[in-house]
Design a protein around this motif. Structure first.
Motif, mmCIF file in Angstrom:
data_model
loop_
_atom_site.group_PDB
_atom_site.id
_atom_site.type_symbol
_atom_site.label_atom_id
_atom_site.label_comp_id
_atom_site.label_asym_id
_atom_site.label_seq_id
_atom_site.Cartn_x
_atom_site.Cartn_y
_atom_site.Cartn_z
ATOM 1 N N GLY A 240 -0.632 3.667 12.512
ATOM 2 C CA GLY A 240 0.524 2.676 13.235
ATOM 3 C C GLY A 240 0.165 1.103 12.281
ATOM 4 O O GLY A 240 1.169 1.142 12.077
ATOM 5 N N ILE A 241 -0.819 1.339 11.722
ATOM 6 C CA ILE A 241 -0.224 -0.299 10.115
ATOM 7 C C ILE A 241 0.501 0.362 9.484
ATOM 8 O O ILE A 241 -0.150 1.563 8.642
ATOM 9 C CB ILE A 241 -1.786 -0.261 10.667
ATOM 10 C CG1 ILE A 241 -2.322 -0.279 11.543
ATOM 11 C CG2 ILE A 241 -2.083 -1.608 9.802
ATOM 12 C CD1 ILE A 241 -3.926 -0.426 11.256
ATOM 13 N N THR A 242 0.882 -0.251 8.949
ATOM 14 C CA THR A 242 1.861 -0.254 7.355
ATOM 15 C C THR A 242 1.483 -1.908 6.436
ATOM 16 O O THR A 242 1.420 -3.260 7.630
ATOM 17 C CB THR A 242 3.015 -0.598 8.108
ATOM 18 O OG1 THR A 242 3.229 0.480 9.088
ATOM 19 C CG2 THR A 242 3.978 0.055 6.549
ATOM 20 N N ILE A 243 1.180 -2.127 5.826
ATOM 21 C CA ILE A 243 0.523 -2.746 4.951
ATOM 22 C C ILE A 243 2.284 -3.346 4.265
ATOM 23 O O ILE A 243 2.292 -2.114 3.259
ATOM 24 C CB ILE A 243 -0.365 -3.215 4.056
ATOM 25 C CG1 ILE A 243 -1.431 -2.650 4.761
ATOM 26 C CG2 ILE A 243 -0.674 -3.948 3.443
ATOM 27 C CD1 ILE A 243 -3.226 -2.381 4.177
ATOM 28 N N HIS A 244 2.999 -4.744 3.952
ATOM 29 C CA HIS A 244 3.724 -4.749 2.793
ATOM 30 C C HIS A 244 3.344 -5.715 2.332
ATOM 31 O O HIS A 244 2.680 -7.182 2.281
ATOM 32 C CB HIS A 244 5.084 -4.922 4.171
ATOM 33 C CG HIS A 244 6.318 -5.705 2.922
ATOM 34 N ND1 HIS A 244 6.801 -4.639 2.011
ATOM 35 C CD2 HIS A 244 6.771 -6.872 3.160
ATOM 36 C CE1 HIS A 244 7.617 -5.336 2.008
ATOM 37 N NE2 HIS A 244 7.418 -6.498 2.171
ATOM 38 N N PRO A 245 3.215 -5.130 0.813
ATOM 39 C CA PRO A 245 2.545 -6.805 -0.232
ATOM 40 C C PRO A 245 3.739 -7.917 -0.538
ATOM 41 O O PRO A 245 4.696 -7.454 -0.223
ATOM 42 C CB PRO A 245 2.703 -5.770 -1.938
ATOM 43 C CG PRO A 245 2.934 -4.402 -1.366
ATOM 44 C CD PRO A 245 2.893 -4.126 -0.253
#
Lengths: 377, 392
Positions: free
Chosen positions: B202-207
Motif C-alpha cells: 500500500g506504500i507507493t514512492i514517487h520520486p
C-alpha cells in the motif's frame, strides 16, 4: 571548554550593572556628552574606590591583580549602561602599555596613580592620515641635549583635553621598515608646546587635535626601549580593539533589551507591535547579532588574557562586532519609530557609539584585511 | 572561561581524524561529497562507512551503551562532528535524520523492544529511517497534517500522503506522524507517532527531482497501509509533544560550520590559482566569510557548551541554524565572485573549478533555511521563545 563567565566575573558584572544604573543615569550621560570635559570627577572617584581603575594591575601598584577578561566584563557593562569619560583611555591606552613595557619607576608612578583615581592618561597615536599603520607615524621625536623634542600633529586623540599624561607614539628613526624607529614617550600634558583642541563629534566623545610644538620630554619618559615602540603599540591596539568590542557588545545588548521591551508595550492596531512578524524578525536578527558578537569577542578576549597569539581572533572580532552593533541600533531605531528620533530618547546614545566604536582602532575593512593576510591570501 | 580543549580531547580529535583518513575510500574523495552527489554508488560507499562508524559507537555517540552509543561527552561529540565534516567523511543527511531526529524520541518514548530494534539499528548504521512529517498542505503549519491512522483490531490503517520524504527510496522504515483523533479540539492533540516498515503493501514512492537534478526526496502515498498496533511509539494522541521534543533534540550544527571552513580553505586556494587573491574586493569578501564562519562556529560551540552545563537551550539552536543557512548563501556567492563564469560550470566540465562545487553550492544553499523548519519559523521561535515577544 567553558565559554561562560566565572562566578567572580558574574558578580563583578552584576555589581557593575547596578552601580552604573544607579550612579550614571541617562540624564547624567547626556549632560556629560554635552559638556566639554565629558566626565564626572565624583563618579570617577567612586569607580576608583570600587577598585575598577586598578582592576588589571598587580597588587604592588595598588591594583586588584585581575585579568584582561575581568576588564572585558567591566567594559561590557560600561557599554550596556553607557559610561562617558576617560576610563577606556586611561586603563587601556595608558595603563596597559606601561604595564607591559614601562620601567619599574614608571609603573610605580603611573599605575598606582591610575589605580587610586588620581591620574588620567591617554595615547596620542593617530595623525591626520587617520591610519593605524606604523607608516602613518610622522610626529617626530628628535634628540635635544639629553632629552627629546616632539613635533607634529596627533588627531582623534581621545580624552586628551582632560588627560594628565599622554603616551605619544613618535618616530625616532627613519628606516625602510616603518615599524622600526618608533618610540613611545609618556608626556606631561601640561608641558609647554602642547596645544589641545577639542573636536565635536557624532558620538560626542571627547576627541582632540593635539599639536606638539618643540615639546621637551626627558629620555627617562621613554616607555619600552628607544625605537622599540611599535610592538607595544600593536599590543595595545589589539587589547583596545577587543575592549571596544566588549563595550559595543554591552551596548548592543542594551539596545536589544530596550527595543524588545518597547515592542511588548507599544500598542498599535489594538495589539503590541511585538506581535507583528516583521517586528519579531527584526528582534530575532538583533539578538542573533548580539549573541554572535558575544562569543567572538569572548574568544579573542580569552586568547589575549591567556597571552596566546590572537591577531586573527582580534581582527575577526573587531570586523564583526562593529558592524553588528550598528545593525542592532539601526533596527532598534526602526522599532522605536519617531520617538527614537528625539534628543530626549536614549536609543541615539547607542547608535552614536556604534558608529564611533566601529571606527575606533580600525574599521571593519581594516580588520578584514588583517584576516585576509591571516588566511594566507 | 576557557576556549581550549583538554589533552584527552585533543588526543581524541587526532584519533578521529586518523581513523577517518584511514577508512574513507579514495573513490569517495574522487566523487567529492561536497557535490552532494546522490547516486547509488555514493550511497553504497556512505552506508558501508557508516556501519563502520556504528561499530565504533561513533554514529550515535550520545546514545546509551545498550543501544549502540558510548554516552559520549558533549564536547567530544562536538569534536567528532567537526572532524567528520571537515575531513569529508562519507556520512549522509539520512544519518542526521535517523540519529538526531528519530532516535531521541524512540529512546524517550519507545518500548524496550522498539529501542532494541530501531534505536540500536540506527546507531549501528543498519537501518535507514525516513521522516514522515510534511504533507502537501502541512509544511510550516505541520500540526495541520491530514494523514490518518485508524485503529482496526490489532492494526492501524494508514491513509494519506507525505512529501519531501528524503531517502524514502532507500529507507527501511518511516517515522510517521499521523492523525489518530480527527475530532480533537486542538489540531495538536490528535496526532500519534508510528514506525512503518517501508515494505508494507500500500506504500507507493514517487520520486521528486530536486533543484540540483538529483533524486533525494520523494512523495510517499499511503493507501490502506496496515501496520501492527505495537508500531505506535509513545502514547496515542501524544505525538505532537513527542515530535516537538525530537525537533528540540540536541543538534549543535557544528558539522556545517566545519564543512564551510573547509570550503573557505578551498576558495582561498582557488583565489590564488585564479590570481585574484590580491584583489582587495575578493580579499574583503573572503575575510568576511571567514569571520562569519567563525561566528557560526562559536554559536555551535555555545550550544554544545550549554548542553554540557545542563543549561537547556531554547532559541539558540534556531539562531545557529538561521545564521548558518544565510551564511551558506553568501559563501556560495563569494565563490561565484571569485570564479566568474567558471563558477557556472557543472562538475563534468573539464573547465569546472573545484569539481563544480560552486555551481552545486549556489543551488544547494537554497535548501538550507527551508528544510527542518524555515528561517521564518526559526525567527518566530527566536522572537517568541527566546525574547518573549507575544504571539497575539
Amino acid at each position: 571548554m567553558d565559554i561562560g563567565l566565572s562566578e567572580e566575573q558574574e558578580i563583578l558584572k552584576a555589581s557593575a550593572r547596578d552601580f552604573l544604573a544607579r550612579e550614571c543615569p541617562k540624564k547624567l550621560v547626556k549632560e556629560l556628552d554635552e559638556s566639554d570635559k565629558g566626565y564626572s570627577p565624583e563618579l570617577w572617584r567612586k569607580m576608583a574606590e570600587l577598585g575598577w581603575m586598578g582592576l588589571v594591575f598587580p597588587e604592588e601598584y595598588d591594583g586588584g591583580g585581575g585579568t584582561f577578561l575581568d576588564l572585558v566584563v567591566l567594559f561590557e557593562e560600561m557599554g550596556y549602561n553607557i559610561l562617558p569619560g576617560p576610563f577606556f583611555s586611561t586603563i587601556v591606552l595608558g595603563g596597559l602599555p606601561i604595564l607591559k613595557a614601562g620601567s619599574e619607576e614608571q609603573k610605580k608612578k603611573f599605575l598606582s596613580g591610575i589605580a587610586t583615581g588620581e591620574l588620567i592618561l591617554t595615547m596620542a597615536l593617530t595623525e591626520p592620515t587617520a591610519s593605524y599603520d606604523a607608516s602613518a607615524i610622522a610626529v617626530k621625536a628628535s634628540p635635544r641635549n639629553s632629552d627629546y623634542s616632539l613635533n607634529g600633529t596627533k588627531l582623534f586623540v581621545a580624552d586628551a583635553n582632560i588627560a594628565d599624561y599622554l603616551l605619544c607614539v613618535a618616530r625616532t628613526k627613519e628606516t625602510a621598515n616603518p615599524q622600526e624607529g618608533i618610540t613611545i614617550f609618556v608626556v606631561d600634558a601640561k608641558t609647554p608646546g602642547i596645544k589641545c583642541t577639542l573636536l565635536k563629534t557624532l558620538a560626542r566623545d571627547k576627541q582632540n587635535e593635539v599639536v606638539f610644538d618643540n615639546v621637551n620630554v626627558a629620555k627617562e619618559n621613554i616607555v619600552g626601549g628607544l625605537d622599540q615602540g611599535w610592538p607595544v603599540t600593536q599590543d595595545t591596539l589589539e587589547k583596545a580593539a577587543v575592549a571596544k568590542c566588549a563595550e559595543m557588545l554591552g551596548g548592543a545588548q542594551a539596545a536589544l533589551d530596550m527595543a524588545v521591551n518597547y515592542a511588548k508595550e507599544r500598542i498599535q492596531f489594538n495589539r503590541p507591535i511585538g506581535t507583528f512578524q516583521a517586528v519579531q524578525h527584526y528582534c530575532a536578527n538583533m539578538v542573533t547579532d548580539v549573541d554572535g558578537a558575544r562569543y567572538i569577542t569572548y574568544k579573542a578576549a580569552w586568547e589575549l588574557s591567556e597571552g596566546l597569539p590572537a591577531t586573527k581572533s582580534v581582527a575577526m572580532a573587531k570586523a564583526w562586532v562593529g558592524d553588528a552593533y550598528q545593525r542592532v541600533t539601526i533596527l532598534g531605531h526602526q522599532i522605536f519609530g519617531a520617538i527614537g528620533f528625539t534628543m530626549d530618547h536614549d536609543m541615539h546614545l547607542y547608535y552614536r557609539r556604534a558608529k564611533a566604536g566601529a571606527i575606533a582602532f580600525g574599521n571593519s575593512n581594516f580588520h578584514r584585511e588583517i584576516v585576509a593576510q591571516e588566511l594566507g591570501l | 572561561m576557557d576556549f581550549s580543549f583538554t589533552e584527552e580531547e585533543e588526543a581524541f580529535r587526532k584519533e578521529v581524524c586518523d581513523w577517518i583518513k584511514k577508512e574513507t575510500p579514495k573513490r569517495w574523495l574522487e566523487l567529492d561529497p561536497l557535490l552532494w552527489e546522490e547516486t547509488d554508488e555514493s550511497w553504497a560507499i556512505s552506508r558501508e562507512f557508516q556501519k563502520k562508524l556504528g561499530q565504533k559507537g561513533w554514529l550515535a555517540p550520545d546514545y546509551p551503551k545498550q543501544y549502540g552509543g558510548l554516552e559520549m561527552s558533549h564536547i567530544k561529540r562536538l569534536i567528532l562532528a567537526e572532524e567528520l565534516s571537515y575531513n569529508k567523511a562519507p556520512v549522509g543527511i539520512e544519518t542526521e535524520i535517523a540519529v538526531n531526529w528519530v532516535g531521541p524520541d524512540l529512546l524517550l518514548f519507545g518500548s524496550e523492544e522498539q529501542k532494541q530494534k530501531y534505536a540500536l539499528g540506527v546507531a549501528k548504521g543498519d537501518l535507514v529511517i525516513t521522516l514522515g512529517y510534511s504533507e502537501p498542505n502541512a509544511g510550516s503549519d505541520l500540526a495541520s497534517l491530514q494523514t490518518t491512522a485508524v485503529e482496526e483490531d490489532d492494526e492501524y490503517v494508514i491513509n494519506g500522503n507525505k512529501i519531501w520524504t528524503s531517502y524514502a527510496h532507500y529507507a527501511d522504515y518511516c517515522w510517521l506522524a499521523a492523525r489518530t483523533d480527527p475530532n480533537a479540539p486542538r489540531k495538536y492533540d490528535g496526532i500519534s507517532m508510528f514506525v512503518v516498515d517501508m515494505k508494507t503493501p500500500g506504500i507507493t514512492i514517487h520520486p521528486l527531482i530536486n533543484l540540483m537534478n538529483r533524486h533525494s526526496f520523494n512523495e510517499v502515498f499511503f493507501d490502506n497501509v496496515r501496520i501492527p498496533k505495537e508500531n505506535l511509539v509513545g502514547k496515542k494522541n501524544n505525538g505532537w509533544y513527542e515530535l516537538m521534543i525530537a525537533l528540540d533534540s540536541e543538534r549543535s550544527g557544528v558539522g556545517y560550520a566545519a564543512l564551510f571552513y573547509r570550503i573557505l580553505e578551498e576558495l582561498v586556494e582557488y583565489a590564488k590559482e585564479r590570481k585574484c587573491n590580491k584583489d582587495p574586493i575578493i580579499r574583503q569578501k573572503l575575510a568576511e566569510m571567514a569571520v562569519e564562519i567563525e561566528v557560526s562556529r562559536m554559536m555551535c560551540y555555545r550550544l554544545a557548551w550549554m548542553y554540557s552545563k545542563n543549561l537547556h537551550p531554547n532559541y539558540e539552536a534556531s539562531m545557529s541554524l538561521v545564521f548558518l543557512s544565510e551564511m551558506m548563501r553568501r559563501v556560495a556567492q563569494v565563490g561565484m565572485d571569485i570564479a566568474g563564469p567558471y563558477g557556472e560550470l557543472e562538475w563534468d566540465s573539464k573547465w569546472a573549478p573545484l569539481r563544480g562545487k560552486i555551481e552545486r553550492l549556489c543551488l544547494n544553499c537554497l535548501s538550507i533555511g527551508v528544510g527542518g523548519g524555515t528561517n521564518e519559523i526559526q525567527r518566530n521561535i527566536i522572537a517568541q521563545r527566546g525574547l518573549g515577544l507575544p504571539r497575539k
